[in-house]
Motif scaffolding. Structure first.
Motif: not given
Length: 76
Positions: A56-58, A60-62, A64
């Motif tokens: 999920r972090s990856l 979300y970062a991709a 933005v």
């Protein structure tokens, strides 16, 4: 985004042919659903949800620059 989730999931599971990723745009939210074989759900979620959280972090970062909100659901 779909290809990123699919690539990560296929590397984690024992049944990569059973991995399916769908994407749906709902207003300013991008919903991504990851379907895996029932025996692979634990591998995708990980111990205490750490693998799912990292995925999920990856995502979300991709996402933005393109989307304001992203949702990743994991389904067996």
């Amino acid at each position: 985004m779909k290809s990123l989730v699919e690539h990560i999931a296929k590397a984690l599971v024992d049944e990569p042919d059973e991995v399916l990723v769908t994407e749906q745009q709902e207003g300013d939210t991008l919903s991504i659903t990851l379907y895996v074989h029932p025996s692979d759900v634990g591998k995708v979620i990980g111990k205490q949800g750490r693998t799912a959280k990292a995925m999920r972090s990856l995502v979300y970062a991709a996402a933005v620059p393109e989307h304001k909100r992203v949702r990743l659901d994991i389904v067996d």
